[in-house]
Design an enzyme around this catalytic site. Structure first.
Site, short mmCIF file in Angstrom:
data_model
loop_
_atom_site.label_atom_id
_atom_site.label_comp_id
_atom_site.label_asym_id
_atom_site.label_seq_id
_atom_site.Cartn_x
_atom_site.Cartn_y
_atom_site.Cartn_z
N TYR A 179 10.36 7.69 12.92
CA TYR A 179 9.98 8.16 14.25
C TYR A 179 9.03 9.42 13.82
CZ TYR A 179 11.20 5.87 18.69
OH TYR A 179 11.44 5.26 19.66
N GLU A 209 7.30 10.79 16.90
CA GLU A 209 6.49 11.27 18.18
C GLU A 209 5.98 12.77 18.09
OE1 GLU A 209 9.56 11.58 21.19
OE2 GLU A 209 9.27 9.40 21.57
N THR A 254 -10.73 -1.59 19.30
CA THR A 254 -9.68 -2.13 18.34
C THR A 254 -9.97 -1.74 17.04
OG1 THR A 254 -10.80 -4.18 18.41
CG2 THR A 254 -9.40 -3.82 20.34
N LYS A 306 -10.87 -6.16 14.85
CA LYS A 306 -11.93 -7.39 15.09
C LYS A 306 -12.90 -7.29 14.00
CE LYS A 306 -10.73 -7.60 19.88
NZ LYS A 306 -11.12 -7.42 21.34
N ARG A 343 -3.99 -4.79 13.59
CA ARG A 343 -4.17 -5.07 14.98
C ARG A 343 -3.52 -3.55 15.61
NH1 ARG A 343 -4.59 -9.14 18.00
NH2 ARG A 343 -4.99 -10.25 16.08
C1 PLP Z 1 -10.61 -6.89 22.37
C2 PLP Z 1 -10.66 -5.96 23.48
C3 PLP Z 1 -9.84 -5.06 24.07
C4 PLP Z 1 -8.58 -5.20 24.06
O1 PLP Z 1 -7.80 -5.16 22.72
P1 PLP Z 1 -6.37 -5.38 22.53
O2 PLP Z 1 -6.18 -4.87 21.09
O3 PLP Z 1 -6.33 -7.04 22.73
O4 PLP Z 1 -5.67 -4.81 23.78
C5 PLP Z 1 -10.44 -3.98 24.90
N1 PLP Z 1 -12.00 -4.10 25.26
C6 PLP Z 1 -12.56 -5.23 24.51
C7 PLP Z 1 -14.17 -5.14 24.85
C8 PLP Z 1 -12.17 -6.00 23.78
O5 PLP Z 1 -13.04 -7.02 23.43
#
Ligand code: PLP
Length: 419
Positions: free
Chosen positions: A57, A59, A229, A232, A238
């Site tokens: 933890y 915080e 994020t 990607k 993630r």
């Molecule tokens: C994928 C995406 C998000 C959100 O991401 P999560 O991790 O799935 O919540 C936000 N904005 C855009 C433009 C995205 O393509």
């Protein structure tokens, strides 16, 4: 996968979950991953995220925690922050958002009151749920209005956007999308924001890796806030991040993330983010980003030759949208049949969509994951031809099973994780 050794305990104590992880590993190895928002992290990122940092933890923020025993966790989080600031040349970074959606929520709540007006790109034109969709917190906490693409060229139209800003007077405008295949002109958004006293948020969830790899211009000099994020094109675990340049804004963001909307940060993920940022700072990442675009351009060329229509006619980045509205195939069917052939894509609305979002007239394709796997132009040509064949012969099961075999053969030449 390299991780199999470390899953011996899992195999013993929970054979069911172990089994499904094995199945999913197999699926990832044997299929061609063309979902534009997905990627494969390095084994080092996986190991870090699977580490015992999950037990802690923490915080608060490094040096100011609400729990004891944080001295090593602090080192990890500080490394994540410093590497991220260096990667994007930003003055301030928060690495705690659990996801891209939480990052956006923190920015909205830092600057807006419930009921204030926000403006994003229409979802069916490529925007994201968190940019004001009525089914999302951004739509039910805030009044949301949308700008749209110019339907003639399917691109951002800054005259239209400025007219919409003048008319609607939003407090905050959002640029950065989930399905827009062209470069975004952040400077023009800044100019419109300045002329009309609007806050400017860029959400680079999709293109963060391209910006880090210097194959897309950066919004950091222009935007009030930058959210993203990390999983990607940036190829990390993630999660989410927020960048900004002004100390007063940084202060608001920190307190909105914690204690505003989150509790204990996911320090195993944050350490994984640090590892991924370290990878993105290496020269090899620039090569990777360049290859993502070369690969997308190769898909574009073959689709042109095959007379498949694309939104905007092609791509500048990592993704393409095939527009099937001139054919007898919906996005839903194309997605299903391509999956049968071993090619994973997602159905997607096209600008001016006439079908429901569960059916759609398009599919979205991206090259980040295949590029991580080591595939280049030659493989892209083959893959684009397979996609064209499936779409043009959507009911030909024999052809689709033949392609599936060829896909597996290609995948076996590009092993996902060595060893
Ligand atoms: C994928 C995406 C998000 C959100 O991401 P999560 O991790 O799935 O919540 C936000 N904005 C855009 C433009 C995205 O393509």
């Amino acid at each position: 996968m390299e991780k199999q050794n470390s899953q011996k305990n899992l195999q013993k104590t929970d054979p069911e979950i172990f089994h499904w992880i094995q199945q999913e590993s197999q699926r990832q190895k044997e299929g061609l991953e063309l979902i534009a928002s997905e990627n494969y992290t390095s084994p080092a990122v996986c190991e870090t995220q699977g580490s015992l940092l999950t037990n802690k933890y923490a915080e608060g923020y490094p040096g100011k925690r609400y729990y004891g025993g944080c001295k090593y966790i602090d080192e990890c989080e500080n490394l994540a922050i410093e590497r991220l600031k260096k990667l994007f040349k930003a003055n301030f970074a928060n690495v705690q958002p659990h996801s891209g959606s939480q990052a956006n929520m923190a920015v909205f709540l830092a600057e807006l009151k419930v009921g204030d007006k926000i403006m994003g790109l229409d979802l069916s034109h490529g925007g994201h749920l968190t940019h004001g969709s009525p089914v999302n917190f951004s739509g039910f906490l805030f009044e949301s209005v949308f700008y749209r693409l110019n339907l003639k060229n399917q691109r951002l139209d800054f005259n239209q956007i400025e007219d919409q800003v003048k008319k609607e007077k939003p407090k905050l405008i959002i640029a950065g999308y989930s399905a827009y295949p062209r470069e975004i002109d952040f400077k023009s958004f800044r100019e419109i924001s300045d002329r009309h006293g609007v806050l400017f948020l860029t959400d680079i969830a999709h293109i963060a890796g391209l910006i880090a790899g210097e194959v897309h211009s950066s919004p950091v000099p222009y935007a009030d806030y930058i959210t993203s994020t990390t999983h990607k094109t940036l190829r990390g675990p993630r999660g989410g991040i927020i960048l900004c340049n002004e100390p007063a804004k940084a202060k608001k963001i920190n307190s909105k993330i914690f204690p505003g909307i989150q509790g204990g940060p996911l320090e195993h993920v944050i350490a994984g983010k640090a590892v991924a940022f370290g990878e993105a700072l290496r020269p090899s990442f620039k090569k990777y980003a360049k290859q993502i675009i070369k690969n997308a351009k190769t898909l574009e060329q073959i689709f042109h030759k095959e007379n498949l229509q694309m939104v905007t006619g092609g791509t500048d980045n990592h993704l393409l949208l095939l527009d099937l509205s001139d054919r007898d195939v919906t996005g839903k069917t194309a997605e299903a049949m391509l999956e049968k052939a071993g090619l994973t894509v997602n159905k997607n609305t096209v600008p001016g969509e006439k079908l429901s979002p569960f059916v759609t007239s398009g599919i979205r394709l991206g090259t980040p994951a295949l590029t991580t796997r080591g595939m280049k132009e030659q493989e892209m040509e083959q893959i684009a031809l397979w996609i064209a064949q499936v779409i043009k012969n959507i009911e030909n099961e024999a052809l689709i099973s033949k392609i599936r075999k060829d896909v597996q053969e290609l995948c076996s030449q590009f092993p996902l994780y060595q060893g």
